[in-house]
Enzyme design. Structure first.
Site, short mmCIF file in Angstrom:
data_model
loop_
_atom_site.label_atom_id
_atom_site.label_comp_id
_atom_site.label_asym_id
_atom_site.label_seq_id
_atom_site.Cartn_x
_atom_site.Cartn_y
_atom_site.Cartn_z
N ARG A 1 97.74 86.82 42.04
CA ARG A 1 98.99 87.07 41.33
C ARG A 1 99.77 88.22 41.96
NH1 ARG A 1 97.15 84.56 36.20
NH2 ARG A 1 98.83 84.49 34.70
N LYS B 1 99.83 74.65 35.71
CA LYS B 1 98.77 74.76 36.73
C LYS B 1 97.45 74.18 36.21
CE LYS B 1 99.08 79.29 37.16
NZ LYS B 1 100.16 79.62 36.22
N ARG C 1 102.24 75.88 23.01
CA ARG C 1 100.95 75.49 23.58
C ARG C 1 99.80 75.80 22.63
NH1 ARG C 1 99.34 77.57 29.53
NH2 ARG C 1 99.44 79.66 28.64
N ARG D 1 96.97 80.93 21.90
CA ARG D 1 96.55 82.16 22.58
C ARG D 1 97.43 83.31 22.13
NH1 ARG D 1 96.30 80.56 28.86
NH2 ARG D 1 97.24 82.62 28.92
N ARG E 1 105.23 88.03 30.23
CA ARG E 1 104.44 87.41 31.30
C ARG E 1 105.34 86.79 32.35
NH1 ARG E 1 101.24 83.46 28.04
NH2 ARG E 1 100.20 82.84 29.96
P1 AMP Z 1 96.57 82.86 32.53
O1 AMP Z 1 95.59 82.12 31.69
O2 AMP Z 1 96.43 82.53 34.00
O3 AMP Z 1 97.98 82.73 32.04
O4 AMP Z 1 96.18 84.41 32.42
C1 AMP Z 1 96.24 85.09 31.19
C2 AMP Z 1 96.26 86.60 31.42
O5 AMP Z 1 95.07 87.01 32.11
C3 AMP Z 1 97.40 87.08 32.29
O6 AMP Z 1 98.61 87.26 31.56
C4 AMP Z 1 96.83 88.41 32.81
O7 AMP Z 1 96.86 89.40 31.80
C5 AMP Z 1 95.36 88.06 33.02
N1 AMP Z 1 95.15 87.54 34.41
C6 AMP Z 1 94.78 86.27 34.76
N2 AMP Z 1 94.69 86.15 36.10
C7 AMP Z 1 95.00 87.37 36.60
C8 AMP Z 1 95.12 87.88 37.92
N3 AMP Z 1 94.92 87.12 39.01
N4 AMP Z 1 95.47 89.20 38.07
C9 AMP Z 1 95.68 89.99 37.00
N5 AMP Z 1 95.62 89.55 35.73
C10 AMP Z 1 95.28 88.26 35.52
#
Ligand code: AMP
Length: 217
Positions: free
Chosen positions: A93, A18, A132, A165, A176
Protein backbone atom coordinates in the site's frame (compact mmCIF):
# COMPACT_ATOMS: atom_id res chain seq x y z
CA UNK A 1 -7.48 -21.18 -20.08
CA UNK A 2 -4.26 -21.72 -18.12
CA UNK A 3 -2.39 -18.64 -16.94
CA UNK A 4 1.38 -18.30 -16.98
CA UNK A 5 1.56 -15.18 -14.77
CA UNK A 6 0.84 -16.53 -11.31
CA UNK A 7 2.64 -14.30 -8.78
CA UNK A 8 0.32 -11.33 -8.58
CA UNK A 9 -0.54 -8.12 -6.78
CA UNK A 10 -4.11 -6.81 -6.93
CA UNK A 11 -4.01 -3.04 -6.67
CA UNK A 12 -7.11 -0.86 -6.31
CA UNK A 13 -8.95 1.44 -3.94
CA UNK A 14 -10.79 -0.03 -0.96
CA UNK A 15 -14.09 -1.26 -2.38
CA UNK A 16 -12.75 -1.66 -5.90
CA UNK A 17 -13.45 -5.40 -5.70
CA UNK A 18 -9.97 -6.85 -5.14
CA UNK A 19 -11.30 -9.55 -2.79
CA UNK A 20 -14.19 -10.40 -5.12
CA UNK A 21 -11.86 -10.67 -8.12
CA UNK A 22 -9.42 -12.79 -6.12
CA UNK A 23 -12.26 -15.19 -5.28
CA UNK A 24 -13.34 -15.29 -8.96
CA UNK A 25 -9.80 -16.02 -10.16
CA UNK A 26 -9.34 -18.73 -7.52
CA UNK A 27 -12.39 -20.54 -8.90
CA UNK A 28 -10.30 -21.27 -11.98
CA UNK A 29 -6.72 -21.16 -10.64
CA UNK A 30 -5.66 -22.43 -7.20
CA UNK A 31 -3.55 -19.43 -6.20
CA UNK A 32 -2.92 -18.56 -2.54
CA UNK A 33 -4.94 -15.49 -1.52
CA UNK A 34 -3.04 -13.18 0.82
CA UNK A 35 -5.19 -10.32 2.10
CA UNK A 36 -3.27 -8.23 4.63
CA UNK A 37 -6.62 -6.81 5.83
CA UNK A 38 -7.86 -10.37 6.55
CA UNK A 39 -4.56 -11.29 8.25
CA UNK A 40 -4.83 -8.21 10.48
CA UNK A 41 -8.52 -8.85 11.27
CA UNK A 42 -7.53 -12.39 12.25
CA UNK A 43 -4.91 -11.00 14.67
CA UNK A 44 -7.62 -8.75 16.16
CA UNK A 45 -10.03 -11.68 16.49
CA UNK A 46 -7.37 -13.71 18.31
CA UNK A 47 -6.59 -10.66 20.49
CA UNK A 48 -2.83 -10.87 19.89
CA UNK A 49 -0.42 -8.03 20.78
CA UNK A 50 -0.15 -7.25 17.06
CA UNK A 51 -3.94 -7.22 16.73
CA UNK A 52 -4.31 -4.85 19.66
CA UNK A 53 -1.73 -2.52 18.09
CA UNK A 54 -3.47 -2.57 14.69
CA UNK A 55 -7.12 -2.32 15.80
CA UNK A 56 -7.25 1.42 16.55
CA UNK A 57 -5.40 2.36 13.38
CA UNK A 58 -7.69 0.22 11.24
CA UNK A 59 -10.83 1.58 12.87
CA UNK A 60 -9.65 5.10 12.04
CA UNK A 61 -8.89 4.15 8.43
CA UNK A 62 -5.12 4.69 8.74
CA UNK A 63 -2.24 2.45 7.67
CA UNK A 64 -0.69 -0.13 9.99
CA UNK A 65 3.11 0.17 10.18
CA UNK A 66 5.17 -1.12 7.27
CA UNK A 67 7.19 -3.34 9.65
CA UNK A 68 4.11 -5.18 10.90
CA UNK A 69 2.53 -5.81 7.51
CA UNK A 70 5.81 -6.65 5.75
CA UNK A 71 6.63 -9.20 8.49
CA UNK A 72 3.20 -10.83 8.12
CA UNK A 73 3.50 -10.99 4.34
CA UNK A 74 6.99 -12.46 4.50
CA UNK A 75 5.81 -15.29 6.77
CA UNK A 76 2.79 -15.96 4.60
CA UNK A 77 4.74 -15.99 1.30
CA UNK A 78 7.16 -18.56 2.75
CA UNK A 79 4.32 -21.07 3.20
CA UNK A 80 4.16 -24.01 0.77
CA UNK A 81 0.79 -23.13 -0.80
CA UNK A 82 2.38 -20.00 -2.30
CA UNK A 83 4.72 -22.11 -4.46
CA UNK A 84 1.99 -22.44 -7.09
CA UNK A 85 1.32 -18.71 -7.26
CA UNK A 86 -0.24 -16.04 -5.05
CA UNK A 87 -2.49 -13.02 -5.07
CA UNK A 88 -1.42 -10.18 -2.78
CA UNK A 89 -4.63 -8.28 -1.97
CA UNK A 90 -4.22 -4.95 -0.18
CA UNK A 91 -0.42 -5.17 -0.12
CA UNK A 92 1.74 -3.26 -0.91
CA UNK A 93 0.00 0.00 0.00
CA UNK A 94 3.07 2.27 0.08
CA UNK A 95 6.24 2.60 -2.00
CA UNK A 96 8.25 1.48 1.07
CA UNK A 97 6.19 -1.72 1.23
CA UNK A 98 6.74 -2.29 -2.51
CA UNK A 99 10.48 -1.98 -2.03
CA UNK A 100 10.43 -4.36 0.92
CA UNK A 101 8.38 -6.81 -1.15
CA UNK A 102 11.06 -6.85 -3.86
CA UNK A 103 13.62 -7.81 -1.20
CA UNK A 104 11.40 -10.48 0.35
CA UNK A 105 10.63 -12.07 -3.01
CA UNK A 106 14.33 -12.16 -3.94
CA UNK A 107 15.09 -13.81 -0.58
CA UNK A 108 12.41 -16.44 -1.23
CA UNK A 109 13.61 -16.91 -4.80
CA UNK A 110 10.32 -15.71 -6.26
CA UNK A 111 9.50 -13.05 -8.80
CA UNK A 112 6.49 -10.84 -9.34
CA UNK A 113 4.72 -11.56 -12.67
CA UNK A 114 2.03 -8.86 -12.84
CA UNK A 115 0.30 -6.08 -10.92
CA UNK A 116 -3.41 -6.00 -11.62
CA UNK A 117 -4.81 -2.48 -11.43
CA UNK A 118 -8.55 -2.67 -10.77
CA UNK A 119 -10.04 0.61 -11.92
CA UNK A 120 -13.47 1.60 -10.61
CA UNK A 121 -15.30 4.92 -10.88
CA UNK A 122 -14.90 7.02 -7.71
CA UNK A 123 -18.65 7.40 -7.03
CA UNK A 124 -19.21 3.65 -7.08
CA UNK A 125 -16.68 3.03 -4.34
CA UNK A 126 -18.26 4.82 -1.37
CA UNK A 127 -21.70 3.35 -2.03
CA UNK A 128 -20.15 -0.07 -2.31
CA UNK A 129 -18.08 0.22 0.88
CA UNK A 130 -20.90 1.52 3.04
CA UNK A 131 -23.30 -1.20 1.87
CA UNK A 132 -20.78 -4.05 2.17
CA UNK A 133 -21.30 -6.95 4.53
CA UNK A 134 -18.57 -9.45 5.43
CA UNK A 135 -18.78 -12.93 6.93
CA UNK A 136 -17.15 -13.35 10.35
CA UNK A 137 -16.49 -16.99 9.57
CA UNK A 138 -15.04 -17.22 6.04
CA UNK A 139 -14.65 -13.53 4.98
CA UNK A 140 -17.06 -13.98 2.03
CA UNK A 141 -18.24 -10.56 0.86
CA UNK A 142 -21.89 -9.52 0.34
CA UNK A 143 -23.61 -6.26 -0.46
CA UNK A 144 -26.89 -4.92 1.00
CA UNK A 145 -27.89 -3.68 -2.48
CA UNK A 146 -26.28 -5.83 -5.15
CA UNK A 147 -25.38 -9.15 -3.52
CA UNK A 148 -27.77 -10.01 -0.73
CA UNK A 149 -27.38 -13.30 1.12
CA UNK A 150 -30.23 -15.82 0.77
CA UNK A 151 -31.05 -15.41 4.48
CA UNK A 152 -30.54 -11.95 5.99
CA UNK A 153 -27.45 -11.77 8.20
CA UNK A 154 -26.30 -15.32 7.38
CA UNK A 155 -23.45 -16.36 5.06
CA UNK A 156 -24.58 -18.54 2.11
CA UNK A 157 -21.21 -20.30 2.06
CA UNK A 158 -20.51 -21.22 5.69
CA UNK A 159 -23.59 -20.15 7.70
CA UNK A 160 -21.47 -17.59 9.60
CA UNK A 161 -22.72 -14.24 10.88
CA UNK A 162 -22.59 -11.28 8.48
CA UNK A 163 -21.49 -7.92 9.84
CA UNK A 164 -20.54 -4.46 8.67
CA UNK A 165 -16.80 -3.92 9.17
CA UNK A 166 -16.27 -1.00 11.58
CA UNK A 167 -14.08 0.67 8.95
CA UNK A 168 -16.87 0.52 6.35
CA UNK A 169 -18.75 3.38 8.06
CA UNK A 170 -19.07 6.45 5.79
CA UNK A 171 -16.57 8.53 7.76
CA UNK A 172 -13.87 5.85 7.84
CA UNK A 173 -14.50 4.81 4.25
CA UNK A 174 -13.86 8.42 3.15
CA UNK A 175 -10.66 8.46 5.18
CA UNK A 176 -9.51 5.16 3.65
CA UNK A 177 -10.14 6.52 0.18
CA UNK A 178 -8.06 9.63 0.98
CA UNK A 179 -5.25 7.39 2.28
CA UNK A 180 -5.45 5.34 -0.93
CA UNK A 181 -5.03 8.41 -3.13
CA UNK A 182 -2.15 9.75 -1.07
CA UNK A 183 -0.14 6.60 -0.30
CA UNK A 184 -1.18 3.81 -2.64
CA UNK A 185 -2.00 5.47 -5.96
CA UNK A 186 1.70 6.27 -6.60
CA UNK A 187 2.23 2.51 -6.87
CA UNK A 188 0.31 2.51 -10.16
CA UNK A 189 3.05 4.55 -11.86
CA UNK A 190 5.74 2.70 -9.91
CA UNK A 191 4.68 -0.65 -11.36
CA UNK A 192 3.75 0.76 -14.77
CA UNK A 193 7.31 2.05 -15.12
CA UNK A 194 8.55 -1.47 -14.32
CA UNK A 195 6.38 -2.95 -17.08
CA UNK A 196 4.27 -5.01 -14.68
CA UNK A 197 0.93 -3.19 -14.72
CA UNK A 198 -2.22 -4.73 -16.17
CA UNK A 199 -5.31 -2.47 -16.21
CA UNK A 200 -8.68 -4.10 -15.61
CA UNK A 201 -11.51 -1.69 -16.38
CA UNK A 202 -14.51 -3.83 -17.29
CA UNK A 203 -17.69 -3.23 -15.26
CA UNK A 204 -19.01 -6.64 -14.28
CA UNK A 205 -17.16 -9.53 -12.65
CA UNK A 206 -17.52 -12.11 -15.50
CA UNK A 207 -16.08 -9.68 -18.09
CA UNK A 208 -13.44 -8.55 -15.61
CA UNK A 209 -12.37 -12.16 -15.11
CA UNK A 210 -12.21 -12.74 -18.85
CA UNK A 211 -10.05 -9.64 -19.31
CA UNK A 212 -7.84 -10.74 -16.40
CA UNK A 213 -7.35 -14.30 -17.67
CA UNK A 214 -6.40 -12.96 -21.11
CA UNK A 215 -3.85 -10.57 -19.58
CA UNK A 216 -2.27 -13.30 -17.43
CA UNK A 217 -2.14 -15.96 -20.18
P1 AMP B 1 -8.48 -3.96 3.67
O1 AMP B 1 -9.23 -5.15 4.15
O2 AMP B 1 -7.43 -4.33 2.64
O3 AMP B 1 -9.37 -2.84 3.21
O4 AMP B 1 -7.65 -3.40 4.92
C1 AMP B 1 -8.30 -2.93 6.07
C2 AMP B 1 -7.35 -2.07 6.90
O5 AMP B 1 -6.22 -2.86 7.31
C3 AMP B 1 -6.75 -0.91 6.16
O6 AMP B 1 -7.61 0.23 6.14
C4 AMP B 1 -5.47 -0.66 6.98
O7 AMP B 1 -5.78 -0.03 8.21
C5 AMP B 1 -5.03 -2.08 7.31
N1 AMP B 1 -4.13 -2.61 6.25
C6 AMP B 1 -4.39 -3.63 5.39
N2 AMP B 1 -3.35 -3.83 4.55
C7 AMP B 1 -2.41 -2.92 4.90
C8 AMP B 1 -1.13 -2.60 4.38
N3 AMP B 1 -0.59 -3.24 3.33
N4 AMP B 1 -0.44 -1.57 4.99
C9 AMP B 1 -0.95 -0.91 6.04
N5 AMP B 1 -2.17 -1.15 6.54
C10 AMP B 1 -2.90 -2.14 5.99
Amino acid sequence: MAISKRNLIFLGAPGSGKGTMAAALREVEPLAHISTGDLLRDEIKRDTALGREAAGIMKAGGLVSDDIVCGMVRNRLAQPDCANGFILDGFPRTIAQAEKLTEVLAELNKKLDAVVNIVVEDEVILTRLTSRLSCRGCSEIYNKISKKPKVEGVCDVCGGELYQRPDDSLETAQQRLAVFYKNTQPLIDYYRERGLLVDIDKEEVPEKLEQLLAALA
